[in-house]
Motif scaffolding. Structure first.
Motif, PDB file in Angstrom:
ATOM      1  N   GLY A 107      14.033  10.814   3.019  1.00 17.20           N
ATOM      2  CA  GLY A 107      14.614   9.519   3.607  1.00 17.20           C
ATOM      3  C   GLY A 107      13.878   8.269   3.378  1.00 17.20           C
ATOM      4  N   LEU A 108      12.479   8.656   3.044  1.00 14.31           N
ATOM      5  CA  LEU A 108      11.603   7.278   2.531  1.00 14.31           C
ATOM      6  C   LEU A 108      12.214   6.590   1.375  1.00 14.31           C
ATOM      7  CD1 LEU A 108       9.066   5.810   3.620  1.00 14.31           C
ATOM      8  CD2 LEU A 108       7.928   7.489   1.589  1.00 14.31           C
ATOM      9  N   THR A 109      12.412   5.463   1.399  1.00 14.59           N
ATOM     10  CA  THR A 109      12.735   4.827   0.158  1.00 14.59           C
ATOM     11  C   THR A 109      11.860   3.649  -0.554  1.00 14.59           C
ATOM     12  OG1 THR A 109      13.872   2.850   1.537  1.00 14.59           O
ATOM     13  CG2 THR A 109      15.133   4.643   1.150  1.00 14.59           C
ATOM     14  N   GLU A 110      10.765   3.332   0.403  1.00 15.88           N
ATOM     15  CA  GLU A 110       9.995   2.265   0.024  1.00 15.88           C
ATOM     16  C   GLU A 110       8.680   2.375   0.300  1.00 15.88           C
ATOM     17  OE1 GLU A 110       9.265  -2.594   0.141  1.00 15.88           O
ATOM     18  OE2 GLU A 110      11.232  -1.725   0.675  1.00 15.88           O
ATOM     19  N   ILE A 111       7.379   2.276  -0.367  1.00 20.17           N
ATOM     20  CA  ILE A 111       6.191   2.517  -0.078  1.00 20.17           C
ATOM     21  C   ILE A 111       5.529   1.084  -0.332  1.00 20.17           C
ATOM     22  CG2 ILE A 111       3.706   3.400  -0.508  1.00 20.17           C
ATOM     23  CD1 ILE A 111       5.314   5.869  -1.378  1.00 20.17           C
ATOM     24  N   GLY A 112       5.288   0.297   0.732  1.00 16.77           N
ATOM     25  CA  GLY A 112       4.702  -0.970   0.440  1.00 16.77           C
ATOM     26  C   GLY A 112       3.361  -1.236  -0.140  1.00 16.77           C
ATOM     27  N   GLU A 113       3.112  -2.514  -0.547  1.00 14.15           N
ATOM     28  CA  GLU A 113       2.194  -3.169  -1.042  1.00 14.15           C
ATOM     29  C   GLU A 113       0.787  -2.580  -0.379  1.00 14.15           C
ATOM     30  OE1 GLU A 113       0.121  -7.610  -2.208  1.00 14.15           O
ATOM     31  OE2 GLU A 113       2.139  -7.402  -2.079  1.00 14.15           O
ATOM     32  N   ASP A 114      -0.152  -2.181  -1.285  1.00 17.00           N
ATOM     33  CA  ASP A 114      -1.421  -1.716  -0.630  1.00 17.00           C
ATOM     34  C   ASP A 114      -1.185  -0.645   0.365  1.00 17.00           C
ATOM     35  OD1 ASP A 114      -2.785  -3.352  -2.121  1.00 17.00           O
ATOM     36  OD2 ASP A 114      -2.798  -5.072  -0.936  1.00 17.00           O
ATOM     37  N   ALA A 115      -0.112   0.159   0.509  1.00 18.41           N
ATOM     38  CA  ALA A 115      -0.318   1.058   1.713  1.00 18.41           C
ATOM     39  C   ALA A 115      -1.192   1.936   1.772  1.00 18.41           C
ATOM     40  CB  ALA A 115       1.160   1.587   1.384  1.00 18.41           C
ATOM     41  N   PHE A 116      -1.569   2.398   0.733  1.00 15.58           N
ATOM     42  CA  PHE A 116      -2.838   3.627   0.610  1.00 15.58           C
ATOM     43  C   PHE A 116      -3.769   2.907  -0.034  1.00 15.58           C
ATOM     44  CE2 PHE A 116       1.160   5.675   1.719  1.00 15.58           C
ATOM     45  CZ  PHE A 116       0.792   6.702   2.590  1.00 15.58           C
ATOM     46  N   PHE A 117      -4.137   1.732  -0.282  1.00 23.75           N
ATOM     47  CA  PHE A 117      -4.962   1.203  -1.143  1.00 23.75           C
ATOM     48  C   PHE A 117      -6.656   1.570  -0.711  1.00 23.75           C
ATOM     49  CE2 PHE A 117      -8.296  -2.026  -2.237  1.00 23.75           C
ATOM     50  CZ  PHE A 117      -7.689  -2.358  -3.463  1.00 23.75           C
ATOM     51  N   GLY A 118      -7.130   2.244  -1.628  1.00 23.42           N
ATOM     52  CA  GLY A 118      -8.642   2.451  -1.345  1.00 23.42           C
ATOM     53  C   GLY A 118      -8.879   3.693  -0.504  1.00 23.42           C
ATOM     54  N   ASP A 119      -7.558   4.610  -0.461  1.00 27.87           N
ATOM     55  CA  ASP A 119      -7.847   5.729   0.193  1.00 27.87           C
ATOM     56  C   ASP A 119      -8.211   6.947  -0.595  1.00 27.87           C
ATOM     57  OD1 ASP A 119      -6.649   4.390   2.298  1.00 27.87           O
ATOM     58  OD2 ASP A 119      -4.928   5.443   2.509  1.00 27.87           O
TER      59      ASP A 119
ATOM     60  N   GLU B 227       5.064   0.181   5.688  1.00 27.13           N
ATOM     61  CA  GLU B 227       4.732  -1.188   5.627  1.00 27.13           C
ATOM     62  C   GLU B 227       3.544  -1.536   4.852  1.00 27.13           C
ATOM     63  OE1 GLU B 227       6.844  -3.340   6.587  1.00 27.13           O
ATOM     64  OE2 GLU B 227       8.211  -2.191   8.047  1.00 27.13           O
ATOM     65  N   VAL B 228       3.484  -2.777   4.459  1.00 28.04           N
ATOM     66  CA  VAL B 228       2.130  -3.313   3.707  1.00 28.04           C
ATOM     67  C   VAL B 228       1.058  -3.022   4.525  1.00 28.04           C
ATOM     68  CG1 VAL B 228       1.154  -5.476   2.696  1.00 28.04           C
ATOM     69  CG2 VAL B 228       3.678  -4.978   2.515  1.00 28.04           C
ATOM     70  N   ASN B 229      -0.122  -2.520   3.783  1.00 28.23           N
ATOM     71  CA  ASN B 229      -1.151  -2.103   4.258  1.00 28.23           C
ATOM     72  C   ASN B 229      -1.467  -1.314   5.368  1.00 28.23           C
ATOM     73  OD1 ASN B 229      -2.317  -4.483   2.806  1.00 28.23           O
ATOM     74  ND2 ASN B 229      -1.929  -5.886   4.327  1.00 28.23           N
ATOM     75  N   ALA B 230      -0.363  -0.504   5.506  1.00 26.80           N
ATOM     76  CA  ALA B 230      -0.173   0.521   6.572  1.00 26.80           C
ATOM     77  C   ALA B 230      -1.233   1.489   6.518  1.00 26.80           C
ATOM     78  CB  ALA B 230       1.113   1.436   6.392  1.00 26.80           C
ATOM     79  N   PHE B 231      -1.797   2.085   5.626  1.00 26.65           N
ATOM     80  CA  PHE B 231      -2.943   2.882   5.675  1.00 26.65           C
ATOM     81  C   PHE B 231      -4.118   2.533   4.642  1.00 26.65           C
ATOM     82  CE2 PHE B 231       0.276   5.889   7.032  1.00 26.65           C
ATOM     83  CZ  PHE B 231      -0.271   6.477   7.965  1.00 26.65           C
ATOM     84  N   LYS B 232      -4.113   1.218   4.501  1.00 29.88           N
ATOM     85  CA  LYS B 232      -5.004   0.539   3.487  1.00 29.88           C
ATOM     86  C   LYS B 232      -6.637   0.695   4.035  1.00 29.88           C
ATOM     87  CE  LYS B 232      -6.573  -3.738   1.139  1.00 29.88           C
ATOM     88  NZ  LYS B 232      -6.000  -5.135   1.244  1.00 29.88           N
ATOM     89  N   ASP B 233      -7.319   1.105   2.915  1.00 31.96           N
ATOM     90  CA  ASP B 233      -9.099   1.529   3.228  1.00 31.96           C
ATOM     91  C   ASP B 233      -9.045   2.497   4.410  1.00 31.96           C
ATOM     92  OD1 ASP B 233      -9.859  -0.233   1.080  1.00 31.96           O
ATOM     93  OD2 ASP B 233      -9.439  -1.933   2.314  1.00 31.96           O
TER      94      ASP B 233
END
Length: 208
Positions: free
Chosen positions: A88-100, A70-76
């Protein structure tokens, strides 16, 4: 009459005991569910019932049953050092790993992936290389912007329809070449960086 009263009393007691057992079972189940939920949040474990997790650290392995991060899941979450993406993963949401910025690895995306969202890995400066699967359709705006650790060369598969605006902006100082197929739409400044620029290799659909 006394016997009847006794039978009624016994049945009432049995029913009361039965209700008490049921209540105990429900309480135990509720406690177990709470414990599982707390563990999911404190460890940052993404699950099908907890697609957005609290900040976490270390090596993260996403549940195999998950199709969308989902969006922002692991943000920062700069303390994450690596992540395993499941088949099986089809989509990585917006900002999911932003800043990691602590993720230091060569990332290989599963063959099932179709979408990498806007700024999904932006400012993940520790990423060293990316391997995209055939079947990927979209790499959205700034998905890998400011990923300064990327190096070497990589190919964007022919299945990709769009490479978004500033998709690899300011991350190509040590990238020597990027291959992409004719017909792929490249957004504004998709590979903009400033000198030295990576070599862009246009590949024909036949691979020739």
């Amino acid at each position: 009459i006394n016997v009847l009263k006794l039978n009624i009393l016994v049945q009432f007691n049995n029913f009361y005991i039965f209700l008490h057992i049921i209540m105990v079972i429900f309480v135990i189940l509720a406690i177990l569910l709470c414990l599982v939920g707390v563990e999911s949040v404190t460890t940052g474990c993404i699950t099908k019932t907890n697609p957005s997790a609290a900040c976490c650290s270390g090596d993260i392995e996403i549940d195999t049953g998950l199709s969308i991060i989902e969006v922002n899941a692991f943000k920062d979450c700069p303390s994450i050092t690596s992540v395993v993406l499941p088949d099986g993963l089809t989509e990585i949401g917006e900002d999911a790993f932003f800043g990691d910025s602590g993720i230091i690895m060569d990332i290989v995306f599963p063959s099932s992936l179709t979408t990498i969202g806007r700024s999904a890995f932006q400012y993940c400066a520790g990423l060293t290389s990316v391997t995209f699967p055939d079947g990927l359709l979209l790499i959205d705006n700034a998905a890998f912007g400011q990923c300064a650790g990327l190096s070497g060369s990589f190919i964007i598969p022919g299945s990709v329809q769009t490479v978004g605006n500033s998709c690899f902006h300011s991350c190509c100082d040590t990238v020597t070449s990027i291959g992409y197929y004719e017909g792929t739409f490249l957004g504004v400044n998709a590979f903009a960086n400033g000198p030295p620029y990576p070599t862009l290799l246009t590949i024909s659909p036949t691979g020739q």
